[in-house]
Scaffold this active site. Structure first.
Site, PDB file in Angstrom:
ATOM      1  N   PRO A 112       0.842  -1.204   0.000  1.00  0.00           N
ATOM      2  CA  PRO A 112       0.000   0.000   0.000  1.00  0.00           C
ATOM      3  C   PRO A 112       0.877   1.255   0.000  1.00  0.00           C
ATOM      4  O   PRO A 112       1.925   1.289   0.642  1.00  0.00           O
ATOM      5  CB  PRO A 112      -0.794  -0.106   1.294  1.00  0.00           C
ATOM      6  CG  PRO A 112      -0.094  -1.114   2.133  1.00  0.00           C
ATOM      7  CD  PRO A 112       0.706  -1.984   1.223  1.00  0.00           C
ATOM      8  N   GLU A 113       0.458   2.257  -0.736  1.00  0.00           N
ATOM      9  CA  GLU A 113       1.145   3.541  -0.740  1.00  0.00           C
ATOM     10  C   GLU A 113       0.254   4.546  -0.020  1.00  0.00           C
ATOM     11  O   GLU A 113      -0.769   4.182   0.556  1.00  0.00           O
ATOM     12  CB  GLU A 113       1.471   3.960  -2.188  1.00  0.00           C
ATOM     13  CG  GLU A 113       2.328   2.886  -2.888  1.00  0.00           C
ATOM     14  CD  GLU A 113       2.727   3.223  -4.316  1.00  0.00           C
ATOM     15  OE1 GLU A 113       2.856   4.404  -4.642  1.00  0.00           O
ATOM     16  OE2 GLU A 113       2.913   2.275  -5.102  1.00  0.00           O
ATOM     17  N   LYS A 130      20.936  15.143  -5.175  1.00  0.00           N
ATOM     18  CA  LYS A 130      21.053  13.676  -5.233  1.00  0.00           C
ATOM     19  C   LYS A 130      21.635  13.221  -6.574  1.00  0.00           C
ATOM     20  O   LYS A 130      21.006  13.384  -7.612  1.00  0.00           O
ATOM     21  CB  LYS A 130      19.670  13.018  -5.037  1.00  0.00           C
ATOM     22  CG  LYS A 130      19.013  13.335  -3.707  1.00  0.00           C
ATOM     23  CD  LYS A 130      19.563  12.443  -2.618  1.00  0.00           C
ATOM     24  CE  LYS A 130      18.971  12.801  -1.267  1.00  0.00           C
ATOM     25  NZ  LYS A 130      19.622  12.130  -0.154  1.00  0.00           N
ATOM     26  N   ARG A 178      -0.201 -12.939   4.311  1.00  0.00           N
ATOM     27  CA  ARG A 178       1.220 -13.258   4.093  1.00  0.00           C
ATOM     28  C   ARG A 178       2.104 -12.971   5.307  1.00  0.00           C
ATOM     29  O   ARG A 178       3.308 -13.231   5.265  1.00  0.00           O
ATOM     30  CB  ARG A 178       1.720 -12.513   2.852  1.00  0.00           C
ATOM     31  CG  ARG A 178       0.921 -12.949   1.603  1.00  0.00           C
ATOM     32  CD  ARG A 178       1.316 -12.189   0.378  1.00  0.00           C
ATOM     33  NE  ARG A 178       2.693 -12.481  -0.017  1.00  0.00           N
ATOM     34  CZ  ARG A 178       3.297 -11.917  -1.053  1.00  0.00           C
ATOM     35  NH1 ARG A 178       2.639 -11.042  -1.788  1.00  0.00           N
ATOM     36  NH2 ARG A 178       4.528 -12.211  -1.355  1.00  0.00           N
ATOM     37  N   HIS A 236      -7.297 -15.590   8.018  1.00  0.00           N
ATOM     38  CA  HIS A 236      -5.945 -15.125   8.324  1.00  0.00           C
ATOM     39  C   HIS A 236      -5.945 -14.079   9.433  1.00  0.00           C
ATOM     40  O   HIS A 236      -5.094 -13.189   9.452  1.00  0.00           O
ATOM     41  CB  HIS A 236      -5.282 -14.593   7.056  1.00  0.00           C
ATOM     42  CG  HIS A 236      -5.220 -15.613   5.964  1.00  0.00           C
ATOM     43  ND1 HIS A 236      -4.389 -16.718   6.030  1.00  0.00           N
ATOM     44  CD2 HIS A 236      -5.904 -15.743   4.801  1.00  0.00           C
ATOM     45  CE1 HIS A 236      -4.555 -17.463   4.948  1.00  0.00           C
ATOM     46  NE2 HIS A 236      -5.475 -16.882   4.187  1.00  0.00           N
TER      47      HIS A 236
END
Ligand SMILES: [Zn+2]
Length: 288
Positions: free
Chosen positions: A2-3, A161, A115, A96
């Site tokens: 997820p973002e 950068k 997971r 789960h």
């Protein structure tokens, strides 16, 4: 993974359904889900029981519940498949289900994680640059949707950068909340190839890129917000509704929505990047 928009969808759901509730009991059903909490499952259950959820907060992809009166953060790692569900206790356990917190408002807060990469952990809150953050989140930069995000300062950092702009966008200590999906979308909107060195981009180009990142995440959030109902707080990491609106991510082989060229997929940082060969020209001289 997820973002920011997916995490914010969950945060809003929790904000509506658990803030103000007190935790009556906690059951940890799988020890792996609390492995980041070093004192172990019993300690987590003991410390959380009796606490009130004062607020639910996030920075970038990181989310936490502020517990009072202990003044502790319950940090929620969603991992690859973690879900925070608010359910009536009569609903049978999910296959789960890893952690259950029984709330005094008649709901269960359930952490379901197929997971088991995610989990819960308690952390102290520390003051960082005017914000209170859980200690493990203290090094994470503000995200582009944070009202106190300072785009000029981030542009200045990015211009120092000597690394690929996509790598820099994914660096959560520079700007947070952006993962592979929204990086590809923002780069496509800005017409920048992700392997361009950040230090070679102009100030306005990086500024536009950050604006696009904020806009695309806001659009995704607006669509994600319509996809969950009152008692089901959905976080699949997949963009839900918004995947219909994606222009770059996952669009390999399809025509670029802007120029019609066939979108290409390349490997970058062990993931795939999708871009338009005409709108996003590859920097010359890169080994391939
Ligand atoms: Zn194009």
């Amino acid at each position: 993974m997820p973002e920011l928009p997916e995490v914010e969808v969950v945060r809003r759901g929790l904000d509506a359904h658990v803030v103000g509730a007190t935790v009556d009991s906690v059951q940890v059903l799988h020890p792996r889900a609390v492995r980041r909490h070093e004192p172990g499952p019993r300690d987590l259950a003991l410390q959380v029981t009796g606490q009130k959820v004062a607020s639910v907060e996030h920075r970038g992809k990181y989310m936490w519940l502020v517990l009072e009166p202990a003044d502790l953060a319950l940090v929620v790692h969603l991992g690859m498949s973690g879900q925070m569900l608010v359910q009536p206790p009569t609903v049978p356990d999910e296959k789960h289900l890893r952690i259950r917190a029984v709330l005094d408002n008649g709901a269960d807060l359930r952490f379901v994680d197929q997971r088991t990469f995610g989990g819960w952990a308690l952390a102290p809150l520390v003051e960082v640059d005017g914000d209170r953050l859980p200690l493990p989140v203290a090094h994470i930069a503000r995200d582009p949707m944070d009202p106190r995000f300072d785009p000029d300062a981030v542009v200045a950092v990015l211009r120092t950068k000597h690394t690929e702009i996509k790598r820099a966008l994914l660096d959560q200590t520079v700007v947070s909340g952006i993962g592979n999906i929204y990086a590809d979308e923002a780069l496509w909107r800005a017409g920048i190839h992700g392997e361009r060195l950040a230090s070679t981009l102009t100030k306005p180009a990086i500024g536009r890129l950050l604006d696009h990142a904020r806009d695309v995440m806001a659009e995704a959030l607006a669509q994600g917000g319509t996809s969950f109902d009152a008692l089901y707080v959905n976080v699949n990491g997949a963009s839900g509704y918004f995947d219909r609106s994606l222009s770059a991510y996952g669009q390999e082989g399809r025509p670029c929505p802007r120029c019609g060229s066939t979108m290409r997929r390349e490997q970058f940082m062990n993931r795939s990047s999708t871009s338009c060969p005409r709108c996003q020209v590859r920097p010359r001289g890169l080994p391939r």
